[in-house]
Enzyme design. Sequence first.
Site, PDB file in Angstrom:
ATOM      1  N   ASP A 255       0.866  -1.176   0.000  1.00  0.00           N
ATOM      2  CA  ASP A 255       0.000   0.000   0.000  1.00  0.00           C
ATOM      3  C   ASP A 255       0.905   1.230   0.000  1.00  0.00           C
ATOM      4  O   ASP A 255       2.119   1.128   0.198  1.00  0.00           O
ATOM      5  CB  ASP A 255      -0.903  -0.007   1.238  1.00  0.00           C
ATOM      6  CG  ASP A 255      -1.822   1.208   1.316  1.00  0.00           C
ATOM      7  OD1 ASP A 255      -2.393   1.580   0.269  1.00  0.00           O
ATOM      8  OD2 ASP A 255      -1.966   1.807   2.397  1.00  0.00           O
ATOM      9  N   SER A 256       0.298   2.395  -0.175  1.00  0.00           N
ATOM     10  CA  SER A 256       1.055   3.637  -0.130  1.00  0.00           C
ATOM     11  C   SER A 256       1.534   3.969   1.276  1.00  0.00           C
ATOM     12  O   SER A 256       2.403   4.825   1.450  1.00  0.00           O
ATOM     13  CB  SER A 256       0.185   4.792  -0.650  1.00  0.00           C
ATOM     14  OG  SER A 256      -0.950   4.967   0.174  1.00  0.00           O
TER      15      SER A 256
ATOM     16  N   CYS B 278      -4.274  -1.224  -1.949  1.00  0.00           N
ATOM     17  CA  CYS B 278      -4.381   0.220  -2.183  1.00  0.00           C
ATOM     18  C   CYS B 278      -5.371   0.398  -3.322  1.00  0.00           C
ATOM     19  O   CYS B 278      -5.183  -0.159  -4.404  1.00  0.00           O
ATOM     20  CB  CYS B 278      -3.011   0.799  -2.555  1.00  0.00           C
ATOM     21  SG  CYS B 278      -3.051   2.523  -3.103  1.00  0.00           S
TER      22      CYS B 278
ATOM     23  N   THR C  89      -6.093   3.175  -5.031  1.00  0.00           N
ATOM     24  CA  THR C  89      -5.558   3.978  -6.131  1.00  0.00           C
ATOM     25  C   THR C  89      -4.656   3.128  -7.017  1.00  0.00           C
ATOM     26  O   THR C  89      -4.744   3.174  -8.249  1.00  0.00           O
ATOM     27  CB  THR C  89      -4.783   5.187  -5.587  1.00  0.00           C
ATOM     28  OG1 THR C  89      -5.637   5.962  -4.737  1.00  0.00           O
ATOM     29  CG2 THR C  89      -4.277   6.066  -6.709  1.00  0.00           C
TER      30      THR C  89
ATOM     31  N   GLU D  78      -2.342   8.790   8.442  1.00  0.00           N
ATOM     32  CA  GLU D  78      -0.888   8.648   8.565  1.00  0.00           C
ATOM     33  C   GLU D  78      -0.358   9.459   9.746  1.00  0.00           C
ATOM     34  O   GLU D  78       0.658   9.100  10.357  1.00  0.00           O
ATOM     35  CB  GLU D  78      -0.207   9.080   7.263  1.00  0.00           C
ATOM     36  CG  GLU D  78      -0.488   8.168   6.076  1.00  0.00           C
ATOM     37  CD  GLU D  78       0.249   6.844   6.154  1.00  0.00           C
ATOM     38  OE1 GLU D  78       1.338   6.799   6.733  1.00  0.00           O
ATOM     39  OE2 GLU D  78      -0.270   5.841   5.620  1.00  0.00           O
TER      40      GLU D  78
ATOM     41  N   CYS E  28     -10.727   3.305   0.052  1.00  0.00           N
ATOM     42  CA  CYS E  28      -9.305   3.493   0.331  1.00  0.00           C
ATOM     43  C   CYS E  28      -9.023   2.670   1.579  1.00  0.00           C
ATOM     44  O   CYS E  28      -9.800   2.713   2.538  1.00  0.00           O
ATOM     45  CB  CYS E  28      -8.979   4.962   0.585  1.00  0.00           C
ATOM     46  SG  CYS E  28      -7.272   5.250   1.138  1.00  0.00           S
ATOM     47  N   THR E  29      -7.938   1.909   1.580  1.00  0.00           N
ATOM     48  CA  THR E  29      -7.702   1.009   2.711  1.00  0.00           C
ATOM     49  C   THR E  29      -7.292   1.750   3.977  1.00  0.00           C
ATOM     50  O   THR E  29      -7.243   1.144   5.047  1.00  0.00           O
ATOM     51  CB  THR E  29      -6.655  -0.064   2.354  1.00  0.00           C
ATOM     52  OG1 THR E  29      -5.481   0.564   1.821  1.00  0.00           O
ATOM     53  CG2 THR E  29      -7.216  -1.046   1.332  1.00  0.00           C
ATOM     54  N   HIS E  30      -7.035   3.049   3.880  1.00  0.00           N
ATOM     55  CA  HIS E  30      -6.845   3.854   5.092  1.00  0.00           C
ATOM     56  C   HIS E  30      -8.182   4.124   5.796  1.00  0.00           C
ATOM     57  O   HIS E  30      -8.215   4.312   7.008  1.00  0.00           O
ATOM     58  CB  HIS E  30      -6.208   5.203   4.754  1.00  0.00           C
ATOM     59  CG  HIS E  30      -4.748   5.162   4.448  1.00  0.00           C
ATOM     60  ND1 HIS E  30      -4.248   4.657   3.274  1.00  0.00           N
ATOM     61  CD2 HIS E  30      -3.675   5.582   5.171  1.00  0.00           C
ATOM     62  CE1 HIS E  30      -2.928   4.775   3.278  1.00  0.00           C
ATOM     63  NE2 HIS E  30      -2.551   5.330   4.411  1.00  0.00           N
TER      64      HIS E  30
END
Length: 222
Positions: free
Chosen positions: A13-14, A76, A78, A155, A187-189
């Site tokens: 992921d990012s 992710c 995106t 984050e 979004c996985t966040h």
Amino acid sequence: MNPAPDAPIGVFDSGIGGLTVARELMRQLPGESILYVGDTARVPYGPKSPETVRRYSREIGEYLCAQGVKAVVIACNTATAHALDDLRAALPVPVVGVVEPGARAAVAASRSRHIGVIGTAGTINSYAYERAIRALAPDATITSRACPLFVPLVEEGWTDHEVTRRVAEEYLEPLARAGVDTLVLGCTHYPLLKAPIGGVMQGVRLIDSAEETASEVRALLA
């Protein structure tokens, strides 16, 4: 490439959001090892061009394969939206993304067929969820909204903060007024923000693609 059965599953992921997918993989596949890459040096992916996201994804996918993984999970949205087909063509192992599993879960959960989707600008502008949902439910009404501040808030660790709650209200009240009955956390966040999101979207089913993605990986490995 023919990895050993006990080779790890590669997940990337990012940043830290993909850990929501890794956690579900651990729950459904407790005997598997996982090699996780969080690209915190280049987070967020959402505002970046599709070409840049594909390049980053290719670099990480090739790195994971060099470590001997037996499958790659793009945790992710995106990167899934922009790079899934590219990685499937380039890598010597199966590649699973998070968009199609999330779309399946949303269609299964929605009674009114009015589905909301939130994600990064990159995911929303790719129309990946719209295509995946309409492939399953052509009659669906889809209301989408980019929520670019959510990733940096996660984050930063501000998952339950007054600022995050105010941002959630600003982003989500139009979707609540639109009357969606199901909301894809695209979004996985975003599952890490279920409390502030749920506070605005009361009575709306929140779809986290992690469970469906892990189920797809389990079926693939079986």
